[in-house]
Motif scaffolding. Structure first.
Motif, PDB file in Angstrom:
ATOM      1  N   ARG A  50       0.784  -1.246   0.000  1.00 16.64           N
ATOM      2  CA  ARG A  50       0.000   0.000   0.000  1.00 16.64           C
ATOM      3  C   ARG A  50       0.823   1.308   0.000  1.00 16.64           C
ATOM      4  NH1 ARG A  50      -3.962  -2.823  -1.846  1.00 16.64           N
ATOM      5  NH2 ARG A  50      -5.562  -3.559  -0.397  1.00 16.64           N
ATOM      6  N   ASN A  99      -0.280  -1.839  -7.428  1.00 15.90           N
ATOM      7  CA  ASN A  99      -1.482  -0.983  -7.387  1.00 15.90           C
ATOM      8  C   ASN A  99      -1.444   0.002  -6.224  1.00 15.90           C
ATOM      9  OD1 ASN A  99      -1.888  -3.029  -5.488  1.00 15.90           O
ATOM     10  ND2 ASN A  99      -4.116  -3.037  -5.773  1.00 15.90           N
ATOM     11  N   ASP A 151      -2.093  -6.490 -11.115  1.00 13.13           N
ATOM     12  CA  ASP A 151      -3.050  -7.063 -10.155  1.00 13.13           C
ATOM     13  C   ASP A 151      -3.990  -6.022  -9.554  1.00 13.13           C
ATOM     14  OD1 ASP A 151      -3.533  -7.886  -6.969  1.00 13.13           O
ATOM     15  OD2 ASP A 151      -3.946  -9.412  -8.468  1.00 13.13           O
ATOM     16  N   GLY A 152      -5.220  -6.451  -9.462  1.00 12.02           N
ATOM     17  CA  GLY A 152      -6.343  -5.586  -9.149  1.00 12.02           C
ATOM     18  C   GLY A 152      -7.083  -5.376 -10.461  1.00 12.02           C
ATOM     19  N   VAL A 198     -13.933 -10.230  -1.576  1.00 13.04           N
ATOM     20  CA  VAL A 198     -12.556 -10.352  -2.065  1.00 13.04           C
ATOM     21  C   VAL A 198     -12.583 -10.603  -3.564  1.00 13.04           C
ATOM     22  CG1 VAL A 198     -12.476 -12.857  -1.614  1.00 13.04           C
ATOM     23  CG2 VAL A 198     -10.339 -11.527  -1.603  1.00 13.04           C
ATOM     24  N   ASN A 199     -11.459 -10.264  -4.222  1.00 13.20           N
ATOM     25  CA  ASN A 199     -11.343 -10.442  -5.659  1.00 13.20           C
ATOM     26  C   ASN A 199     -10.120 -11.303  -5.962  1.00 13.20           C
ATOM     27  OD1 ASN A 199     -11.746 -10.137  -8.354  1.00 13.20           O
ATOM     28  ND2 ASN A 199     -10.794  -8.118  -8.487  1.00 13.20           N
TER      29      ASN A 199
HETATM   30  N1  LIG Z   1      -7.631  -9.088  -3.889  1.00 12.53           N
HETATM   31  C1  LIG Z   1      -8.456  -8.128  -3.532  1.00 12.53           C
HETATM   32  O1  LIG Z   1      -9.616  -8.385  -3.213  1.00 12.53           O
HETATM   33  N2  LIG Z   1      -8.030  -6.834  -3.516  1.00 12.53           N
HETATM   34  C2  LIG Z   1      -6.724  -6.392  -4.018  1.00 12.53           C
HETATM   35  C3  LIG Z   1      -6.725  -6.102  -5.483  1.00 12.53           C
HETATM   36  C4  LIG Z   1      -7.587  -6.996  -6.295  1.00 12.53           C
HETATM   37  O2  LIG Z   1      -7.100  -8.063  -6.705  1.00 12.53           O
HETATM   38  O3  LIG Z   1      -8.749  -6.615  -6.502  1.00 12.53           O
HETATM   39  C5  LIG Z   1      -6.332  -5.115  -3.313  1.00 12.53           C
HETATM   40  O4  LIG Z   1      -5.293  -4.549  -3.697  1.00 12.53           O
HETATM   41  O5  LIG Z   1      -7.036  -4.721  -2.377  1.00 12.53           O
END
Ligand SMILES: NC(=O)N[C@@H](CC(=O)O)C(=O)O
Length: 437
Positions: free
Chosen positions: A69, A99, A159-160, A284-285
């Protein structure tokens, strides 16, 4: 420089050995008692003795997928707090996703992150470079400049976001091939997941939430393994989440395509049934999938179709999660619980032994990311990057004790096995008796 004697641990879960650390390297390993420091006063000799009977000694863990972050969202995590969380979880090296704000798409930003990692020293921080400018998927970032920078970037990822343009993905694969780099794809077809809130299936239909269909991940993976074959390069697939994705990766490997894949701890344990609580900690992603997907992922990690565990440590401040589901941020913290979740889902179920854990959480991620000095054998002459685990421990997860700045863990109050007691970064204890240095 003090010496450290780790006495009586099972190395890789195998035979009991003593391990003597001298400075930054392992000086010797030998069967219990064969390293004899008897007759000397350990303190006088500057030897610190760690009684580790019943514990497992592993090579330091390596996380290929961490969100630190910084720069930009220091309210969620910083390089300092994130690497402290990493050391607490037994990690000696983490790869920091791009990201951030600004995005890590230039040599300047990746060098800033790299220097922060060196400054704080709780673990090595290897910045990941963005594939495209601003993660927008339209124009290749300065891949070569990031690789040539002091950060020596080898892993590139949006990623993201997904690199969804096939021409851009092909050019990225071609470009990084020249210097042995790898693209780590976040496989998410954007048009198939517009407005998606959770896994598309029975639960999303019942709850009336927009679905994230498995095919949105699987179609991108199918395309990218064929692109990698066409280009003659390797490709890495982030956070596999479905049984279908496992089948595609298994097929690609059977064709000799140089694809590697990761699974997160949360996708090894949790399912979309948890979304019925509407607790945004489970958002979550890619999304939590079904029990069938969970079992397929565990089998794939056991048989090597999935190469590594990667945490996708995604810290978010309270206010970004403490809101209604649709507005909540996506992601979970994972560094401090990863090894426990893997022990619970893989070791205690007999799917992996501790040597297998070392392979999936240290040897292989270090190899994929080219993390020099990490993922090395526990043997004389090697850098002393080590993790000591007490597998017999059982405890309730309490995020209040986390080193991470964020508390968005899906395991709060859940009993998990195992506790990292010590982490050593080139012979220096970053975690000693469960306490950060
Ligand atoms: N894995 C997640 O749910 N979040 C990730 C980015 C992403 O992959 O969406 C993030 O940076 O918060």
């Amino acid at each position: 420089m003090t010496k450290i004697l780790i006495r009586g641990a099972k190395v890789l879960g195998g035979e009991v050995q003593d391990v003597l650390i001298d400075g930054e390297t392992i000086e010797a390993t030998a069967r219990q008692g064969e390293i004899d420091i008897s007759g000397t006063d350990p303190d006088a000799e500057g030897i610190t003795v760690i009684e580790a009977a019943g514990q497992i000694l592993l090579p330091g863990l390596v996380d290929l997928h961490t969100h630190l972050r910084e720069p930009g969202r220091e309210d969620s995590e910083t390089v300092l707090t994130g690497t402290r969380a990493a050391a607490s979880g037994g990690y000696t090296s983490v790869f920091a996703m791009a990201n951030t704000f600004p995005v890590a798409d230039t040599a300047g930003v990746v060098e800033q992150v790299y220097r922060l990692g060196q400054e704080h020293g709780y673990c090595d921080v290897q910045p990941i470079g963005a594939v495209t400018v601003g993660l927008e998927g339209k124009k290749l970032a300065e891949l070569g400049a990031m690789h040539e920078s002091a950060a020596g970037v080898t892993v590139f990822s949006d990623d993201g976001k997904c690199v969804d343009d096939a021409v851009i993905m092909r050019r990225a694969l071609e470009y990084v091939k020249a210097f042995g780099g790898v693209v780590a794809q976040h496989a998410q077809e954007p048009r198939l997941t517009e407005g998606a809130q959770m896994n598309e299936g029975v639960v999303s239909a019942e709850l009336g939430l927009g679905g994230w269909p498995a095919v949105a991940e699987e179609s991108i993976i199918a395309r990218d393994v064929l692109l990698a074959e066409h280009v003659g390069s390797r490709v890495h697939i982030c956070h596999l989440s479905t049984a279908g994705s496992v089948e595609i990766v298994r097929w690609a490997k059977s064709r000799g395509i140089d694809v590697t894949a990761e699974v997160t701890p949360h996708h090894l344990l949790l399912t979309d049934e948890l979304v019925r609580s509407y607790n945004p900690v489970y958002k979550v992603n890619p999304p939590l999938r079904t029990e069938r997907d969970v079992m397929a992922l565990r089998e794939a990690l056991a048989d090597g179709t999935i190469d590594i565990v990667a945490t996708d440590h995604a810290p978010h401040p309270h206010e970004d999660k403490d809101c209604e589901w649709a507005a909540a941020a996506m992601g979970m913290v994972g560094l401090e619980t990863a090894l426990s979740v893997v022990q619970h889902t893989m070791v205690d179920t007999g799917l992996l032994d501790w040597a297998g854990v070392a392979d999936r959480m240290s040897f292989k991620p270090a190899k994929i990311g080219r993390a020099t000095g990490h993922g090395r054998p526990v043997s004389a002459g090697e850098p002393a990057n080590l993790t000591l685990v007490d597998p017999a421990y059982r405890g309730l997860v309490d995020p209040a004790g986390f080193a991470s700045r964020s508390r968005n863990t899906p395991y709060e109050g859940r009993e998990l096995p195992g506790r990292v007691t010590h982490t050593f970064l080139r012979g220096r204890a970053t975690l000693m008796d469960g306490k950060l240095a």
